[in-house]
Design an enzyme around this catalytic site. Sequence first.
Site, PDB file in Angstrom:
ATOM      1  N   ASN A 136     -34.984 -60.625  -1.155  1.00  0.00           N
ATOM      2  CA  ASN A 136     -33.723 -59.927  -1.413  1.00  0.00           C
ATOM      3  C   ASN A 136     -32.544 -60.725  -0.858  1.00  0.00           C
ATOM      4  O   ASN A 136     -32.738 -61.577  -0.005  1.00  0.00           O
ATOM      5  CB  ASN A 136     -33.771 -58.536  -0.770  1.00  0.00           C
ATOM      6  CG  ASN A 136     -34.661 -57.595  -1.536  1.00  0.00           C
ATOM      7  OD1 ASN A 136     -34.654 -57.600  -2.765  1.00  0.00           O
ATOM      8  ND2 ASN A 136     -35.449 -56.802  -0.828  1.00  0.00           N
ATOM      9  N   CYS A 186     -40.123 -57.041  -8.031  1.00  0.00           N
ATOM     10  CA  CYS A 186     -39.975 -55.930  -7.092  1.00  0.00           C
ATOM     11  C   CYS A 186     -40.980 -54.856  -7.503  1.00  0.00           C
ATOM     12  O   CYS A 186     -41.509 -54.883  -8.619  1.00  0.00           O
ATOM     13  CB  CYS A 186     -38.537 -55.413  -7.148  1.00  0.00           C
ATOM     14  SG  CYS A 186     -38.141 -54.120  -5.951  1.00  0.00           S
ATOM     15  N   HIS A 187     -41.251 -53.895  -6.618  1.00  0.00           N
ATOM     16  CA  HIS A 187     -42.208 -52.842  -6.962  1.00  0.00           C
ATOM     17  C   HIS A 187     -41.561 -51.456  -7.001  1.00  0.00           C
ATOM     18  O   HIS A 187     -42.267 -50.446  -7.034  1.00  0.00           O
ATOM     19  CB  HIS A 187     -43.391 -52.849  -5.981  1.00  0.00           C
ATOM     20  CG  HIS A 187     -42.979 -52.847  -4.544  1.00  0.00           C
ATOM     21  ND1 HIS A 187     -43.297 -53.874  -3.688  1.00  0.00           N
ATOM     22  CD2 HIS A 187     -42.260 -51.975  -3.813  1.00  0.00           C
ATOM     23  CE1 HIS A 187     -42.804 -53.620  -2.494  1.00  0.00           C
ATOM     24  NE2 HIS A 187     -42.176 -52.472  -2.546  1.00  0.00           N
ATOM     25  N   HIS A 221     -33.059 -52.383  -7.749  1.00  0.00           N
ATOM     26  CA  HIS A 221     -32.760 -51.315  -6.797  1.00  0.00           C
ATOM     27  C   HIS A 221     -31.709 -50.344  -7.324  1.00  0.00           C
ATOM     28  O   HIS A 221     -31.256 -49.468  -6.591  1.00  0.00           O
ATOM     29  CB  HIS A 221     -32.328 -51.869  -5.438  1.00  0.00           C
ATOM     30  CG  HIS A 221     -33.429 -52.536  -4.689  1.00  0.00           C
ATOM     31  ND1 HIS A 221     -33.266 -53.022  -3.408  1.00  0.00           N
ATOM     32  CD2 HIS A 221     -34.720 -52.802  -5.015  1.00  0.00           C
ATOM     33  CE1 HIS A 221     -34.394 -53.564  -2.995  1.00  0.00           C
ATOM     34  NE2 HIS A 221     -35.289 -53.441  -3.953  1.00  0.00           N
ATOM     35  N   TYR A 260     -25.792 -47.946  -1.729  1.00  0.00           N
ATOM     36  CA  TYR A 260     -25.260 -48.650  -2.899  1.00  0.00           C
ATOM     37  C   TYR A 260     -24.108 -47.896  -3.556  1.00  0.00           C
ATOM     38  O   TYR A 260     -23.508 -48.390  -4.508  1.00  0.00           O
ATOM     39  CB  TYR A 260     -26.351 -48.849  -3.963  1.00  0.00           C
ATOM     40  CG  TYR A 260     -27.601 -49.506  -3.476  1.00  0.00           C
ATOM     41  CD1 TYR A 260     -27.580 -50.447  -2.446  1.00  0.00           C
ATOM     42  CD2 TYR A 260     -28.830 -49.197  -4.040  1.00  0.00           C
ATOM     43  CE1 TYR A 260     -28.736 -51.041  -2.003  1.00  0.00           C
ATOM     44  CE2 TYR A 260     -29.992 -49.801  -3.605  1.00  0.00           C
ATOM     45  CZ  TYR A 260     -29.937 -50.718  -2.584  1.00  0.00           C
ATOM     46  OH  TYR A 260     -31.097 -51.314  -2.148  1.00  0.00           O
TER      47      TYR A 260
END
Length: 494
Positions: free
Chosen positions: A149, A170-171, A200, A256
């Site tokens: 990241n 990413c998971h 994300h 975010y």
Amino acid sequence: MSFKVAFIGAGSLGFTRGLLKDILSVKEFSNIEVAFTDMNEENLRMVTQLCQRDIDENGLNIKIHSTPDRREAFRDAKYVINCVRVGMLEAFETDVEIPLKYGVDQCVGDTLCIGGIMYGQRGIATLLDFCRDIREVAKPGCILLNYSNPNAMLTWACNKYGKVKTYGLCHGVQHGHAQIAKAFGVEVKDVDIICAGLNHQTWYISAKIKGEERVQELYELMLNQQEMLDNENIRLDVMKNFGYYSTESNGHLSEYLSWYRKRPEDMEKWINYSSWIQGETAGYLRVCKEGRNWFETDFPNWLQEPAKEYKYEDRSAEHGSYIIESLETGRPYRGHFNIMNEGCISNLPDDCVVEVPCYVDFNGVSVPKVGDLPLGCAAICSQSVWVQKLSVEAAVQGDIRLLYQAAMMDPLTGAVCTPAEIRQMVDEMLIAGEQWLPQYAGEIEQAKERMQGELLPYRPAKGFTMKEKTVEEMSRDKEKARAMAGAAAKENVK
């Protein structure tokens, strides 16, 4: 089959070991070459020792090439897997603790917000060096699989400026997919999803069961699950207002956006203390410290346990091994990867990095056209895209003005701080990260002079923190501690 896979940041022991197990569980890969490289030679020694034992116990004739020289590790590699954390936890602390003095309260600080922006400045400078080495010594056409990241920013820089074909992995999508299946009361395999947006900040815009679109039922179904009400209240609030479920859990998602972490009295109602990911101030930093301490204590016990068994059906949900398998064997795979947009999401800029469904086989990675995101979802992503673009360009050019602008445009940072406070905070963070930011050498000297003058007063955030566990406290639940150490080990090197 014979080809070479190189891991950089291989000292991320739990992650490296698990991903290598995934790759070597593919029967055709029993004769590949494997190289590990890491600046931390002690971690490199430990991960090599443990992984080599796994290989030997599974009867494979593979000898890991372990070296601190990354060019040597990259030489003739067809795939490079990146999982470094530039600056380790020492730098990570500055990403979250300095902003707290200015009232910016982050749970993670590794993707967006001021912590993610500064993490990106370190990571981009380093990954562009990796890309140069890949171009010079790896096999032509070598693919970089990036797990570090801020994933979108790093993947963007590597593709645009590093000139290496890079996929960000990413998971987060897989976890939300499981939650959606649970809400419908079916198995994951029975729900076909389309998830699209930014890493994300990806949106489940379609959820079909037996070909029937059911995505608009999700909100009411999730409201009927107490676990969702207790642990995903921010995600549900965003879903209430924007219509679609997002990939990230409460702590990540809250930082975010401009709405959930800017006033302590409001934060209190969104955060619970069942785990750090619910929004704890600097929660991920805390568990990374705990994981590091436990790993250093517990590593000798890992060697006493049975080796990992390489079974094809027991692979994790991480995309990396499936991508390599599909490219090499032609067996098709569908997953959600981070790629250059290039028109896939039509209401986001072509040159940004998006996370979208992709298909892999002998022909490479194919990307179907998603089209427009729902307008509100696109609006949220658009603001983040401009923060990412400014951050990438700032990191590549060493341009402090662009860096200031990225921080000012960030939703949470801008909601809490004035432009003057942001400039001072960025100056302070540049100085703290000087050893990892060579592109800002001249600017840092000027920042030091500015920080000697009259400064704006701090307005520290209250913070919502849990106590860091000691090794003794963690030993009371060794299995949980070991699982956390394995997960937190990802990226905590370099």
